[in-house]
Motif scaffolding. Structure first.
Motif, PDB file in Angstrom:
ATOM      1  N   TRP A 201       0.766  -1.206   0.248  1.00 30.52           N
ATOM      2  CA  TRP A 201       0.264   0.043  -0.034  1.00 30.52           C
ATOM      3  C   TRP A 201       0.658   1.579   0.340  1.00 30.52           C
ATOM      4  O   TRP A 201       1.893   1.403   0.655  1.00 30.52           O
ATOM      5  CB  TRP A 201      -1.042   0.049   1.589  1.00 30.52           C
ATOM      6  N   ALA A 202       0.774   2.428  -0.890  1.00 32.99           N
ATOM      7  CA  ALA A 202       0.998   3.506  -0.862  1.00 32.99           C
ATOM      8  C   ALA A 202       0.780   4.230   0.714  1.00 32.99           C
ATOM      9  O   ALA A 202      -0.411   3.457   1.347  1.00 32.99           O
ATOM     10  CB  ALA A 202       0.726   4.028  -2.009  1.00 32.99           C
ATOM     11  N   ASP A 203       1.689   4.749   1.150  1.00 38.97           N
ATOM     12  CA  ASP A 203       1.537   5.125   2.682  1.00 38.97           C
ATOM     13  C   ASP A 203      -0.248   5.882   2.714  1.00 38.97           C
ATOM     14  O   ASP A 203      -0.301   5.982   3.590  1.00 38.97           O
ATOM     15  CB  ASP A 203       2.456   6.571   2.764  1.00 38.97           C
ATOM     16  N   GLU A 204      -0.340   6.564   1.619  1.00 41.71           N
ATOM     17  CA  GLU A 204      -1.006   7.251   1.482  1.00 41.71           C
ATOM     18  C   GLU A 204      -3.131   6.590   1.187  1.00 41.71           C
ATOM     19  O   GLU A 204      -4.264   7.544   0.779  1.00 41.71           O
ATOM     20  CB  GLU A 204      -1.422   8.835   1.003  1.00 41.71           C
ATOM     21  N   ALA A 205      -2.746   5.234   1.333  1.00 44.14           N
ATOM     22  CA  ALA A 205      -3.686   4.712   1.281  1.00 44.14           C
ATOM     23  C   ALA A 205      -5.180   4.768   2.158  1.00 44.14           C
ATOM     24  O   ALA A 205      -6.160   4.137   1.530  1.00 44.14           O
ATOM     25  CB  ALA A 205      -3.161   2.844   0.527  1.00 44.14           C
ATOM     26  N   ILE A 206      -4.424   4.580   3.295  1.00 48.58           N
ATOM     27  CA  ILE A 206      -5.575   4.602   4.443  1.00 48.58           C
ATOM     28  C   ILE A 206      -6.749   5.918   3.689  1.00 48.58           C
ATOM     29  O   ILE A 206      -5.826   6.992   4.788  1.00 48.58           O
ATOM     30  CB  ILE A 206      -5.492   3.642   5.286  1.00 48.58           C
ATOM     31  N   VAL A 207      -7.355   6.670   3.442  1.00 52.76           N
ATOM     32  CA  VAL A 207      -7.228   8.357   3.528  1.00 52.76           C
ATOM     33  C   VAL A 207      -8.875   8.609   4.687  1.00 52.76           C
ATOM     34  O   VAL A 207      -8.511   9.262   4.894  1.00 52.76           O
ATOM     35  CB  VAL A 207      -8.030   7.952   1.919  1.00 52.76           C
ATOM     36  N   ARG A 208      -8.918   7.363   5.485  1.00 52.10           N
ATOM     37  CA  ARG A 208     -10.355   8.110   6.500  1.00 52.10           C
ATOM     38  C   ARG A 208     -10.427   9.809   6.480  1.00 52.10           C
ATOM     39  O   ARG A 208     -10.697  10.218   6.350  1.00 52.10           O
ATOM     40  CB  ARG A 208      -8.661   8.053   7.542  1.00 52.10           C
ATOM     41  N   ASP A 209     -11.693   9.741   4.929  1.00 49.74           N
ATOM     42  CA  ASP A 209     -12.293  10.214   4.463  1.00 49.74           C
ATOM     43  C   ASP A 209     -13.206  10.603   4.975  1.00 49.74           C
ATOM     44  O   ASP A 209     -14.282   9.842   4.197  1.00 49.74           O
ATOM     45  CB  ASP A 209     -12.283  10.626   2.643  1.00 49.74           C
ATOM     46  N   HIS A 210     -14.149  10.856   6.029  1.00 47.07           N
ATOM     47  CA  HIS A 210     -15.149  10.918   6.902  1.00 47.07           C
ATOM     48  C   HIS A 210     -16.032  11.875   5.727  1.00 47.07           C
ATOM     49  O   HIS A 210     -16.991  11.453   6.468  1.00 47.07           O
ATOM     50  CB  HIS A 210     -14.878  11.691   8.396  1.00 47.07           C
ATOM     51  N   ALA A 211     -15.857  13.062   5.513  1.00 45.46           N
ATOM     52  CA  ALA A 211     -16.654  13.269   5.354  1.00 45.46           C
ATOM     53  C   ALA A 211     -17.452  12.691   4.053  1.00 45.46           C
ATOM     54  O   ALA A 211     -19.364  12.118   3.717  1.00 45.46           O
ATOM     55  CB  ALA A 211     -16.243  14.964   3.882  1.00 45.46           C
ATOM     56  N   ASN A 212     -16.008  12.019   3.292  1.00 44.75           N
ATOM     57  CA  ASN A 212     -17.339  11.509   1.864  1.00 44.75           C
ATOM     58  C   ASN A 212     -17.621   9.579   1.910  1.00 44.75           C
ATOM     59  O   ASN A 212     -18.720   8.484   1.242  1.00 44.75           O
ATOM     60  CB  ASN A 212     -16.474  11.429   0.351  1.00 44.75           C
ATOM     61  N   GLY A 213     -17.041   9.449   3.814  1.00 48.59           N
ATOM     62  CA  GLY A 213     -17.064   7.508   4.620  1.00 48.59           C
ATOM     63  C   GLY A 213     -16.484   6.828   3.060  1.00 48.59           C
ATOM     64  O   GLY A 213     -16.617   5.285   3.618  1.00 48.59           O
ATOM     65  N   LYS A 214     -14.765   7.342   2.809  1.00 52.74           N
ATOM     66  CA  LYS A 214     -14.613   6.556   2.455  1.00 52.74           C
ATOM     67  C   LYS A 214     -13.130   6.269   3.381  1.00 52.74           C
ATOM     68  O   LYS A 214     -12.057   6.904   3.548  1.00 52.74           O
ATOM     69  CB  LYS A 214     -14.032   6.910   1.206  1.00 52.74           C
ATOM     70  N   TRP A 215     -13.064   5.067   3.843  1.00 53.61           N
ATOM     71  CA  TRP A 215     -11.395   4.512   4.388  1.00 53.61           C
ATOM     72  C   TRP A 215     -10.575   4.226   3.547  1.00 53.61           C
ATOM     73  O   TRP A 215      -9.424   4.680   4.456  1.00 53.61           O
ATOM     74  CB  TRP A 215     -12.013   3.302   5.308  1.00 53.61           C
ATOM     75  N   LEU A 216     -10.736   3.345   2.360  1.00 57.19           N
ATOM     76  CA  LEU A 216      -8.999   2.696   1.981  1.00 57.19           C
ATOM     77  C   LEU A 216      -9.356   3.273  -0.060  1.00 57.19           C
ATOM     78  O   LEU A 216     -10.375   3.661  -0.028  1.00 57.19           O
ATOM     79  CB  LEU A 216      -9.127   1.500   1.606  1.00 57.19           C
TER      80      LEU A 216
ATOM     81  N   LEU B 251      -3.029   0.659  -4.305  1.00 56.29           N
ATOM     82  CA  LEU B 251      -2.627  -0.883  -3.830  1.00 56.29           C
ATOM     83  C   LEU B 251      -1.087  -1.111  -4.792  1.00 56.29           C
ATOM     84  O   LEU B 251      -1.128  -1.009  -6.453  1.00 56.29           O
ATOM     85  CB  LEU B 251      -3.806  -1.861  -4.612  1.00 56.29           C
ATOM     86  N   ARG B 252      -0.284  -1.303  -4.738  1.00 55.77           N
ATOM     87  CA  ARG B 252       0.605  -1.366  -4.884  1.00 55.77           C
ATOM     88  C   ARG B 252       1.200  -3.103  -5.179  1.00 55.77           C
ATOM     89  O   ARG B 252       1.831  -3.165  -6.084  1.00 55.77           O
ATOM     90  CB  ARG B 252       2.181  -1.183  -4.570  1.00 55.77           C
ATOM     91  N   PHE B 253       0.930  -4.630  -4.670  1.00 46.16           N
ATOM     92  CA  PHE B 253       1.004  -5.099  -4.842  1.00 46.16           C
ATOM     93  C   PHE B 253      -0.299  -6.334  -5.908  1.00 46.16           C
ATOM     94  O   PHE B 253      -1.096  -6.434  -5.747  1.00 46.16           O
ATOM     95  CB  PHE B 253       1.079  -6.355  -3.724  1.00 46.16           C
ATOM     96  N   HIS B 254       0.210  -6.852  -6.842  1.00 47.57           N
ATOM     97  CA  HIS B 254      -0.691  -7.684  -7.384  1.00 47.57           C
ATOM     98  C   HIS B 254      -0.499  -8.962  -7.587  1.00 47.57           C
ATOM     99  O   HIS B 254      -0.595  -9.596  -8.557  1.00 47.57           O
ATOM    100  CB  HIS B 254      -0.665  -6.885  -9.164  1.00 47.57           C
ATOM    101  N   GLY B 255       0.050  -9.655  -6.777  1.00 43.38           N
ATOM    102  CA  GLY B 255       0.192 -11.551  -6.802  1.00 43.38           C
ATOM    103  C   GLY B 255       2.199 -11.497  -6.464  1.00 43.38           C
ATOM    104  O   GLY B 255       2.556 -10.804  -7.866  1.00 43.38           O
ATOM    105  N   HIS B 256       2.426 -12.788  -6.404  1.00 41.17           N
ATOM    106  CA  HIS B 256       3.622 -12.950  -6.640  1.00 41.17           C
ATOM    107  C   HIS B 256       3.684 -14.542  -7.045  1.00 41.17           C
ATOM    108  O   HIS B 256       2.991 -15.568  -6.447  1.00 41.17           O
ATOM    109  CB  HIS B 256       4.517 -12.419  -5.904  1.00 41.17           C
ATOM    110  N   THR B 257       4.122 -15.362  -7.808  1.00 37.58           N
ATOM    111  CA  THR B 257       4.266 -16.666  -8.523  1.00 37.58           C
ATOM    112  C   THR B 257       5.530 -16.470  -9.246  1.00 37.58           C
ATOM    113  O   THR B 257       6.271 -15.949 -10.386  1.00 37.58           O
ATOM    114  CB  THR B 257       3.441 -17.187  -9.345  1.00 37.58           C
TER     115      THR B 257
END
Ligand SMILES: Cc1cc2nc3c(=O)[nH]c(=O)nc-3n(C[C@H](O)[C@H](O)[C@H](O)COP(=O)(O)O)c2cc1C
Length: 435
Positions: A166-181, A186-192
């Motif tokens: 996760w980028a440092d600012e991924a958890i936005v905690r936007d109280h006004a718009n009700g958006k947490w994340l 997102l930077r990690f999309h799986g590893h095989t």
């Protein structure tokens, strides 16, 4: 100069536990005291190593040495997490194995410890050579030496990728718009890979240090390459300056070869200082400890270090013979010890006693000035600091912290105050950017 203290039950000397003043190494109160001494002296870090098996096969040695158990008697990440809550500045490094810890779990554990400590944690990356450990994890044997490092390379990349989920600012905690994340962060999309498969992402935000400090102590070619590619700090053994300089130059050249700034690879050999008000008093302290060593315990501890040479079979009072094989495990430190024994025409008894006392690291016995002089000399071209391995806790360690560190400070070699608050700050390392 960087300074760490390597904790180990009663001390690094195999007979330390027999000394009436030695710590038992089995309570938080004692380790907290060791951490406070380190923090008061402005050490960079406290290091807790680990093994994953109780070495009890040789009954006599097991019953007579405290070193057969886990090095700090406790699981090290649990220990340093507790200690970080009792300190505010000191950094902490714990060992964890790439072979016997699942990568996702390890990433979670160190990310959590880094958050809870305010960015003061490092991971000593080991691949675990000991076959007895394999038996505790549903395996019959460990992977072959070089392959362990190929796998470890993939493992370390994966863990760093998970920390960067996760980028440092991924958890936005936007109280006004009700958006947490913000899922766009997102930077990690799986590893095989060849060895590991993880869907991810991590369920823990990016650690305060970005990546907890990466420490590595391999000394073989593949071990050195792993460190030169990924590590921030290298722990090593080295008993003479010339070997230390060769190791130092080799590691810095390898780092350069991997496109890194060599100044950001910090080399910290072990050192075992014994302080006395006179050189004679310091020597007496060492003799007193050595008097507690039982020769068969010493031989067994040497055998654990170099299991394939057959040291148990050699005559005790004859010079150590030439041996062709250097085992897979501990390749280079083994060679250093054996070369020294051959060079100095040591008998098996002398080699075993020396190893049991020093665990193969550099021992400096003398007055505070003599120890500071020796460290200053080593520091010129041979290292970036030291991992202090006191033979006994707390006295021998406290004397170093109280009598030698002030001399290093007076000489302008070591800090008088912490400037930052994270372990990366102490070590002069940047927080890795997300690219
Ligand atoms: C100061 C120091 C600390 C180490 N700590 C651990 C440890 O906690 N656990 C472990 O399994 N190995 C530990 N090792 C062993 C190394 O990870 C490595 O296996 C060893 O130095 C041999 O190098 P090689 O693996 O490149 O052959 C340590 C080595 C040194 C020099």
């Amino acid at each position: 100069m960087r300074l760490g203290v390597f904790v180990m039950t009663a001390g690094h000397h195999v007979a330390a536990w027999r000394h009436p003043e030695a710590y038992r190494g089995d309570s938080l109160a004692e380790y907290a005291q060791l951490a406070r001494i380190a923090e008061h002296a402005k050490f960079d870090l406290l290091f807790a190593a680990d093994t994953l098996s109780a070495r009890i096969r040789n009954r006599h040695a097991a019953e007579h040495s405290a070193h057969n158990f886990s090095t700090a008697l406790f699981e090290p990440l649990t220990l340093i997490s507790a200690l970080s809550a009792l300190t505010t500045k000191l950094g902490f490094v714990a060992t964890a194995s790439t072979t016997f810890t699942e990568a996702y779990n390890l990433a979670r554990l160190f990310a959590s410890a880094d958050h809870l400590s305010g960015g003061r944690v490092g991971w000593n990356i080991v691949t675990t050579a000991d076959p007895e450990s394999a038996l505790n994890f549903g395996m019959n044997q460990v992977l072959e030496h070089d392959e362990r490092y190929v796998r470890a390379d993939e493992y370390v990349r994966l863990v760093c990728g998970l920390w960067d989920s996760w980028a440092d600012e991924a958890i936005v905690r936007d109280h006004a718009n009700g958006k947490w994340l913000d899922l766009d962060k997102l930077r990690f999309h799986g590893h095989t890979g060849d060895y590991l498969k993880v869907a991810g992402p991590l369920n823990i935000p990016r650690p305060p240090q970005g990546h907890p400090v990466l420490v590595q102590a391999g000394s073989s070619g593949p071990g050195r390459d792993l460190a030169a590619r990924h590590a921030d700090v290298v722990f090593t053994a080295g008993t003479i300056k010339q070997q230390a300089v060769e190791f130092y130059d080799d590691m810095k050249a390898r780092a350069r070869g991997f496109g890194r700034d060599p100044a950001k690879l910090i080399i910290m050999p072990g050192i075992s200082p014994i302080v006395g008000s006179t050189e004679e008093e310091a020597k007496r302290r060492l003799t007193q400890l050595n008097d507690g060593i039982e020769i068969d315990v010493a031989v067994e501890s040497l055998h654990n270090f170099m299991p394939d040479i057959g040291v148990r079979n050699f005559a005790l009072d004859e010079p150590v013979p030439d041996v062709a094989e250097i085992t897979q495990a501990q390749q280079s430190r083994q060679k250093l010890a054996w070369d020294m024994a051959r060079r100095e025409r040591m008998t098996m008894r002398e080699l075993a006693l020396w190893f049991a006392g020093t665990r193969g690291h550099n021992t400096v016995v003398g007055t505070p000035e003599q120890i500071a002089d020796a460290m200053e000399d080593f520091f010129q071209g041979g290292c970036d600091g030291f991992n202090v391995m006191p033979m006994m806790f707390p006295d021998i360690y406290r004397d170093f912290a109280e009598q030698v560190v002030p001399l290093l400070q007076k000489r302008g070699l070591f800090r008088e105050e912490y400037e930052g608050s994270t372990l990366r700050d102490h070590l002069g390392l940047e927080r890795p950017e997300l690219v």
